[in-house]
Design an enzyme around this catalytic site. Structure first.
Site, PDB file in Angstrom:
ATOM      1  N   GLU A  64      45.744  24.327 111.928  1.00 20.78           N
ATOM      2  CA  GLU A  64      45.087  23.456 112.904  1.00 20.78           C
ATOM      3  C   GLU A  64      45.972  22.266 113.249  1.00 20.78           C
ATOM      4  OE1 GLU A  64      40.393  24.340 111.834  1.00 20.78           O
ATOM      5  OE2 GLU A  64      41.371  22.584 110.974  1.00 20.78           O
ATOM      6  N   ASP A 104      41.626  21.208 115.347  1.00 17.60           N
ATOM      7  CA  ASP A 104      40.355  21.924 115.261  1.00 17.60           C
ATOM      8  C   ASP A 104      39.637  21.899 116.600  1.00 17.60           C
ATOM      9  OD1 ASP A 104      38.019  23.096 113.743  1.00 17.60           O
ATOM     10  OD2 ASP A 104      37.125  21.206 114.377  1.00 17.60           O
TER      11      ASP A 104
END
Length: 229
Positions: free
Chosen positions: A121, A49
């Site tokens: 992610e 992320d």
């Protein structure tokens, strides 16, 4: 660990050949099948992320040197949000190689937006740990290229735009009511009504997450208010 044919095919779609395939396997491992010796992808998701965020922030900053922070922020949010990560994951067939427990597979886990976004992610973090920032940046910019091109100058989501419209009229925030739900548990179809304090309403119905259908209802109401439908 020597990757199987499905994982090697995924590496090709991803555009990165791992020198440490175990990182990719971990990135694809959901908590429903994790064990003490086979950790899940949550830590990698956390890192990925941040890697995605830095790449997107840098790319937007460099692409439009006249944009203000207020203009850059909504573009950034549109590119790093879960819906976009899940869309990229679908484009490269990430769901096909997710490692899931039996119950998660039976409930349609390979198609769930949250699992796809988290897995995407985690995969980005795996690329970063395997080869460093620059290869991870190259992967992200290539996979996100069409989404970056498609992001409008003002990509505020519909719910935010509708709330701002309501506030400008002196009204409280809109309300969203689930008026129905059908379809199987793993692929529900939501019926959502967006409502303003003055009685204005609009409805949306569709598969996906409840939030995405709320967005559709908000957009339908915005279109009605702005005389576009």
């Amino acid at each position: 660990m020597k990757p199987g044919a499905d994982i090697r095919a995924f590496m090709t779609r991803l555009g990165h050949e791992f020198s440490r395939p175990d990182l990719l396997i971990r990135a694809l491992t959901h908590g429903s099948i994790a064990t003490a010796t086979r950790p899940d992808n949550q830590r990698l998701e956390f890192l990925g992320d941040r890697v995605l965020g830095l790449v997107m922030a840098e790319a937007l900053f460099s692409a439009d040197r006249q944009a203000t922070e207020g203009q850059l922020a909504p573009r950034y949010n549109a590119l790093v949000r879960g819906e976009t990560c899940a869309a990229v994951a679908r484009e490269i067939g990430l769901g096909d190689v997710l490692k899931l427990g039996r119950s998660e597979m039976l409930s349609g886990g390979r198609r769930k937006e949250a699992l796809l976004a988290d897995g995407m992610e985690a995969v980005l973090a795996a690329v970063y740990l395997d080869a460093g920032f620059e290869p991870a940046r190259e992967v992200i910019l290539r996979l996100w290229a069409e989404h970056m091109d498609a992001t409008p100058d003002d990509p505020r989501d519909a719910k935010t735009a509708l709330q701002e419209w309501a506030q400008a009229q002196g009204m409280p925030p809109p309300e969203y009511e689930q008026t129905g739900r059908d379809g199987p548990d793993h692929a529900p179809v939501f019926h959502i009504t967006a409502r303003l304090a003055d009685g204005s309403t609009a409805e949306a119905r569709g598969a996906g997450t409840k939030r995405s259908i709320e967005q559709a209802a908000a957009q339908a109401l915005l279109d009605r208010l702005e005389g576009r439908s």
